[in-house]
Design an enzyme around this catalytic site. Structure first.
Site, PDB file in Angstrom:
ATOM      1  CB  THR A  43      -0.971   0.005   1.196  1.00  0.00           C
ATOM      2  OG1 THR A  43      -1.899  -1.066   1.006  1.00  0.00           O
ATOM      3  CG2 THR A  43      -1.757   1.295   1.290  1.00  0.00           C
ATOM      4  CG  HIS A  51      -4.561  -0.430 -13.175  1.00  0.00           C
ATOM      5  ND1 HIS A  51      -3.572  -0.172 -14.106  1.00  0.00           N
ATOM      6  CD2 HIS A  51      -3.911  -0.772 -12.038  1.00  0.00           C
ATOM      7  CE1 HIS A  51      -2.383  -0.344 -13.550  1.00  0.00           C
ATOM      8  NE2 HIS A  51      -2.552  -0.709 -12.288  1.00  0.00           N
ATOM      9  CB  VAL A 175      -3.865 -10.632  14.383  1.00  0.00           C
ATOM     10  CG1 VAL A 175      -4.592 -11.967  14.449  1.00  0.00           C
ATOM     11  CG2 VAL A 175      -4.855  -9.482  14.495  1.00  0.00           C
ATOM     12  CE  LYS A 253      -2.188  -4.116 -14.286  1.00  0.00           C
ATOM     13  NZ  LYS A 253      -1.822  -4.712 -12.981  1.00  0.00           N
ATOM     14  NE  ARG A 316       4.059  -6.007  -9.297  1.00  0.00           N
ATOM     15  CZ  ARG A 316       5.314  -5.714  -9.633  1.00  0.00           C
ATOM     16  NH1 ARG A 316       6.330  -6.290  -9.030  1.00  0.00           N
ATOM     17  NH2 ARG A 316       5.555  -4.830 -10.577  1.00  0.00           N
ATOM     18  CB  ILE A 341      -5.830  -7.741  -2.346  1.00  0.00           C
ATOM     19  CG1 ILE A 341      -6.920  -8.503  -1.578  1.00  0.00           C
ATOM     20  CG2 ILE A 341      -6.430  -6.618  -3.168  1.00  0.00           C
ATOM     21  CD1 ILE A 341      -8.059  -9.064  -2.412  1.00  0.00           C
ATOM     22  CB  CYS A 407       8.835  20.417   4.295  1.00  0.00           C
ATOM     23  SG  CYS A 407       9.190  19.665   2.696  1.00  0.00           S
ATOM     24  CB  CYS A 442      16.467  18.652   0.197  1.00  0.00           C
ATOM     25  SG  CYS A 442      15.504  18.803   1.710  1.00  0.00           S
ATOM     26  CB  CYS A 447      11.571  19.234   6.712  1.00  0.00           C
ATOM     27  SG  CYS A 447      11.356  17.669   5.856  1.00  0.00           S
TER      28      CYS A 447
HETATM   29  C1  LIG Z   1       5.137  -2.570  -7.006  1.00  0.00           C
HETATM   30  C2  LIG Z   1       3.642  -2.524  -6.896  1.00  0.00           C
HETATM   31  C3  LIG Z   1       2.900  -1.762  -7.777  1.00  0.00           C
HETATM   32  C4  LIG Z   1       1.502  -1.753  -7.704  1.00  0.00           C
HETATM   33  N1  LIG Z   1       0.797  -0.871  -8.478  1.00  0.00           N
HETATM   34  C5  LIG Z   1      -0.547  -0.807  -8.359  1.00  0.00           C
HETATM   35  C6  LIG Z   1      -1.289   0.159  -9.087  1.00  0.00           C
HETATM   36  O1  LIG Z   1      -0.732   1.030  -9.744  1.00  0.00           O
HETATM   37  N2  LIG Z   1      -2.635   0.095  -9.025  1.00  0.00           N
HETATM   38  C7  LIG Z   1      -3.288  -0.840  -8.295  1.00  0.00           C
HETATM   39  O2  LIG Z   1      -4.504  -0.884  -8.345  1.00  0.00           O
HETATM   40  N3  LIG Z   1      -2.600  -1.725  -7.528  1.00  0.00           N
HETATM   41  C8  LIG Z   1      -1.254  -1.714  -7.529  1.00  0.00           C
HETATM   42  N4  LIG Z   1      -0.544  -2.572  -6.746  1.00  0.00           N
HETATM   43  C9  LIG Z   1      -1.267  -3.490  -5.874  1.00  0.00           C
HETATM   44  C10 LIG Z   1      -1.682  -2.818  -4.559  1.00  0.00           C
HETATM   45  O3  LIG Z   1      -0.645  -2.041  -4.062  1.00  0.00           O
HETATM   46  C11 LIG Z   1      -2.078  -3.901  -3.574  1.00  0.00           C
HETATM   47  O4  LIG Z   1      -3.037  -4.713  -4.161  1.00  0.00           O
HETATM   48  C12 LIG Z   1      -2.648  -3.314  -2.290  1.00  0.00           C
HETATM   49  O5  LIG Z   1      -1.822  -2.322  -1.753  1.00  0.00           O
HETATM   50  C13 LIG Z   1      -2.848  -4.422  -1.267  1.00  0.00           C
HETATM   51  O6  LIG Z   1      -3.357  -3.828  -0.118  1.00  0.00           O
HETATM   52  P1  LIG Z   1      -3.660  -4.658   1.204  1.00  0.00           P
HETATM   53  O7  LIG Z   1      -4.358  -3.725   2.111  1.00  0.00           O
HETATM   54  O8  LIG Z   1      -4.319  -5.936   0.827  1.00  0.00           O
HETATM   55  O9  LIG Z   1      -2.237  -5.080   1.746  1.00  0.00           O
HETATM   56  P2  LIG Z   1      -1.166  -4.323   2.678  1.00  0.00           P
HETATM   57  O10 LIG Z   1      -0.847  -2.991   2.181  1.00  0.00           O
HETATM   58  O11 LIG Z   1      -0.031  -5.302   2.820  1.00  0.00           O
HETATM   59  O12 LIG Z   1      -1.899  -4.182   4.059  1.00  0.00           O
HETATM   60  C14 LIG Z   1      -2.010  -5.267   4.932  1.00  0.00           C
HETATM   61  C15 LIG Z   1      -1.764  -4.775   6.327  1.00  0.00           C
HETATM   62  O13 LIG Z   1      -1.945  -5.870   7.214  1.00  0.00           O
HETATM   63  C16 LIG Z   1      -1.025  -5.730   8.268  1.00  0.00           C
HETATM   64  N5  LIG Z   1      -0.830  -7.045   8.893  1.00  0.00           N
HETATM   65  C17 LIG Z   1      -0.271  -8.146   8.355  1.00  0.00           C
HETATM   66  N6  LIG Z   1      -0.261  -9.152   9.239  1.00  0.00           N
HETATM   67  C18 LIG Z   1      -0.830  -8.671  10.371  1.00  0.00           C
HETATM   68  C19 LIG Z   1      -1.078  -9.226  11.660  1.00  0.00           C
HETATM   69  N7  LIG Z   1      -0.752 -10.495  11.962  1.00  0.00           N
HETATM   70  N8  LIG Z   1      -1.657  -8.440  12.607  1.00  0.00           N
HETATM   71  C20 LIG Z   1      -1.983  -7.153  12.332  1.00  0.00           C
HETATM   72  N9  LIG Z   1      -1.748  -6.572  11.131  1.00  0.00           N
HETATM   73  C21 LIG Z   1      -1.193  -7.330  10.164  1.00  0.00           C
HETATM   74  C22 LIG Z   1       0.223  -5.221   7.573  1.00  0.00           C
HETATM   75  O14 LIG Z   1       1.099  -4.594   8.495  1.00  0.00           O
HETATM   76  C23 LIG Z   1      -0.351  -4.276   6.534  1.00  0.00           C
HETATM   77  O15 LIG Z   1      -0.388  -2.945   6.979  1.00  0.00           O
HETATM   78  C24 LIG Z   1       0.851  -2.564  -6.761  1.00  0.00           C
HETATM   79  C25 LIG Z   1       1.611  -3.302  -5.847  1.00  0.00           C
HETATM   80  C26 LIG Z   1       2.983  -3.234  -5.876  1.00  0.00           C
HETATM   81  C27 LIG Z   1       3.792  -3.891  -4.812  1.00  0.00           C
END
Ligand SMILES: Cc1cc2nc3c(=O)[nH]c(=O)nc-3n(C[C@H](O)[C@H](O)[C@H](O)COP(=O)(O)OP(=O)(O)OC[C@H]3O[C@@H](n4cnc5c(N)ncnc54)[C@H](O)[C@@H]3O)c2cc1C
Length: 502
Positions: A43, A51, A175, A253, A316, A341, A407, A442, A447
């Site tokens: 994230t 997209h 968790v 992509k 990812r 996801i 900043c 910078c 900042c």
């Molecule tokens: C390089 C890259 C480029 C991408 N580009 C795009 C894009 O342009 N457009 C698009 O639509 N998607 C894109 N994506 C995909 C998108 O970023 C992800 O699908 C999305 O961020 C997933 O979100 P999430 O909330 O499922 O996961 P996360 O962001 O991983 O959030 C999960 C959260 O759960 C927490 N967690 C895990 N285990 C525990 C636990 N045991 N207890 C408590 N908390 C826990 C973690 O700390 C984390 O904060 C991209 C991904 C990447 C890596």
């Protein structure tokens, strides 16, 4: 503690689910192991593209939820006042063989319900629309509904709106177990105690397989796939005007060139499967690959290398099932996975949240709309940095901290930093994600000390206890002079460059 529902993870998916469920009369607890929202790798570190929805194979969950998510964000991003610009994208064909891929993408998009797709088969027209594009471009698939956002600001905005509507978010809380008795969820065990609940949504991103296994569902694995990026200074604002994709490969992509919502230019990501879920290192080899990928689309970037200001990488969460896992289970009643996801998860998040809500309703969670739900959120005031003079004068007259720029690159004032702290930021990155302090040319050189002092003062802690991103990421772990004195070193010894201790 007790909750009607526990959401595990405060990335874009968990935050968006929390906001969707906060429409209902429910006691919601989001549990996040990091110190802030959006601190998980995918994230906080992605391309920020909403997209259009032409990439994914029709019939997959990803395909269904991507175009739907795109349409939803057009409304929701405005409601929560998150940055969002519908600038449109081009998938660029450089050779005849690419044409069949453009046609296939257009067909897929139409099946997925993506509006207004067109293939432009006129190199001159493409150069008119995107003047610095590779002159060898022969055609492009244009998707006008593709947009850009700031992924962490969007997540924070969703989480803030969920909290305004009554959801609770427990940070720094991991968790460690999901208790199931007689095939029903009973509670969630965390590093800070147990939460009794009948419903759990697993939105744990990269760790979603581990969390799912805690509930006894261990039928998928999440592999990290790394993508690296370069960021260019906003002096290049306007050099690229659309989101530019190459034709896709079977695993990604491809390296994108895109403006950001903050007027920088972003190039990346490449795609490499790796082992560690905590690997956040970039390498010059991989970044070279990103740069040469970008040059294929915008060759003139070669002259702009000195404008690069930062690089970073994101991981990812790639499920071995290859598709989003949005499921509930008879064997563990009350447990819902929003797992795997991967991209386009940022785009799909609001559609994922709606799907999860339907699953929960089917499981028996009572969803009674509550009076007083407000879809609207007020953002942090950015009038000063935008030179909105009348509003800035008013703010500064009320509180002079709005006139104190901390900043310089991003023109962020102390007033904004204080507001970010009021909204829950406790770390340097928390301030950065809410205000952009430290994200300019910078990169925090100016900042960072100011913000450390403000954080220490406002949180009532010592500057040595201020962290970059929570945990043990302290920024000033030692008083260097004291250490040197304790070690018996004087100034002349420190100045001696041959002395390894200096
Ligand atoms: C390089 C890259 C480029 C991408 N580009 C795009 C894009 O342009 N457009 C698009 O639509 N998607 C894109 N994506 C995909 C998108 O970023 C992800 O699908 C999305 O961020 C997933 O979100 P999430 O909330 O499922 O996961 P996360 O962001 O991983 O959030 C999960 C959260 O759960 C927490 N967690 C895990 N285990 C525990 C636990 N045991 N207890 C408590 N908390 C826990 C973690 O700390 C984390 O904060 C991209 C991904 C990447 C890596």
């Amino acid at each position: 503690m007790k909750a009607d529902i526990v959401i595990i993870g405060a990335g874009i998916v968990g935050s968006t689910i929390a906001r969707e469920l906060s429409r209902y009369d429910l006691n919601i607890i989001v549990v996040e192991k990091n110190s802030d929202i959006a601190f998980g790798s995918p994230t906080k570190a992605n391309t920020g593209i909403i997209h259009a929805g032409y990439d994914d194979k029709p019939g997959t969950v990803k395909a269904m939820l991507c175009s739907k998510g795109n349409a939803l964000w057009h409304k929701i991003a405005r409601e929560v006042a998150a940055p969002f610009k519908e600038i449109g994208s081009f998938v660029v064909a450089l050779k005849e063989e690419d044409m069949s891929i453009l046609k296939e993408l257009k067909e897929r998009g139409e099946k997925n319900g993506v509006p207004e797709l067109e293939i432009i088969e006129d190199g001159e027209e493409l150069l008119e629309r995107e003047p610095n594009l590779n002159e060898e471009a022969i055609a492009a698939l244009h998707a006008p509904t593709t947009a850009i956002t700031s992924p962490y600001e969007l997540s924070i905005a969703m989480a803030e709106n969920a909290m305004e509507n009554g959801a609770n978010i427990l940070l720094d809380t991991e968790v460690t177990g999901v208790m199931v008795k007689k095939r029903e969820v009973k509670s969630v065990q965390t590093s800070k105690g147990r939460i009794k609940t009948d419903y759990v949504v697993n939105a744990a991103g990269l760790q979603a397989d581990e969390v799912s296994a805690m509930a006894g569902i261990d039928r998928f694995i999440i592999h990290p796939r790394k993508g690296e990026y370069y960021v260019f200074d906003k002096e290049l604002n306007g050099f690229v005007q659309h989101i530019l994709f190459p034709v896709p490969t079977p695993i990604s992509k491809g390296v994108v060139v895109t403006p950001t919502v903050d007027d920088n230019i972003l190039i990346g990501p490449n795609a490499h499967d790796i082992k560690g879920k905590n690997d956040s290192a970039t390498t010059s080899r991989s970044l070279d690959e990103v740069f040469s990928g970008a040059l294929r689309l915008i060759p003139k970037l070669a002259e702009k290398k000195n404008m690069m200001i930062a690089n970073f990488c994101g991981l990812r969460p790639e499920p071995d099932t290859k598709d989003f896992i949005l499921e509930s289970y008879d064997a563990v009643r009350g447990f819902v996975n929003a797992a795997g996801i991967k991209s386009p998860g940022l785009t799909a998040a609001p559609a994922v949240a709606q799907t999860v809500t339907v699953l929960l309703r089917k499981l028996g969670l009572e969803l009674k709309e509550k009076d007083g739900f407000s879809a609207l959120r007020k953002p942090i005031d950015r009038s000063v940095r935008r030179f909105d003079i009348e509003r800035a004068k008013w703010l500064i007259a009320r509180d002079p901290t709005w006139g104190h720029v901390v900043c310089r690159c991003e023109r962020v004032t102390e007033g904004e930093v204080l507001e970010a702290i009021r909204r829950g930021a406790t770390t340097l990155d928390g301030i950065k994600f809410r205000t952009r302090a430290g994200m300019g040319r910078c990169q925090g050189g100016f900042c960072t000390p100011h913000i450390i002092k403000i954080l220490a003062r406002e949180l009532g802690i010592s500057v040595q206890d201020v962290t970059k991103r929570g945990g043990n990421s302290r920024l000033l772990p030692y008083k260097v002079k004291e250490l040197l004195l304790r070690a018996g070193l004087d100034d002349s010894e420190r100045a001696n460059k041959d002395d390894p201790r200096s």
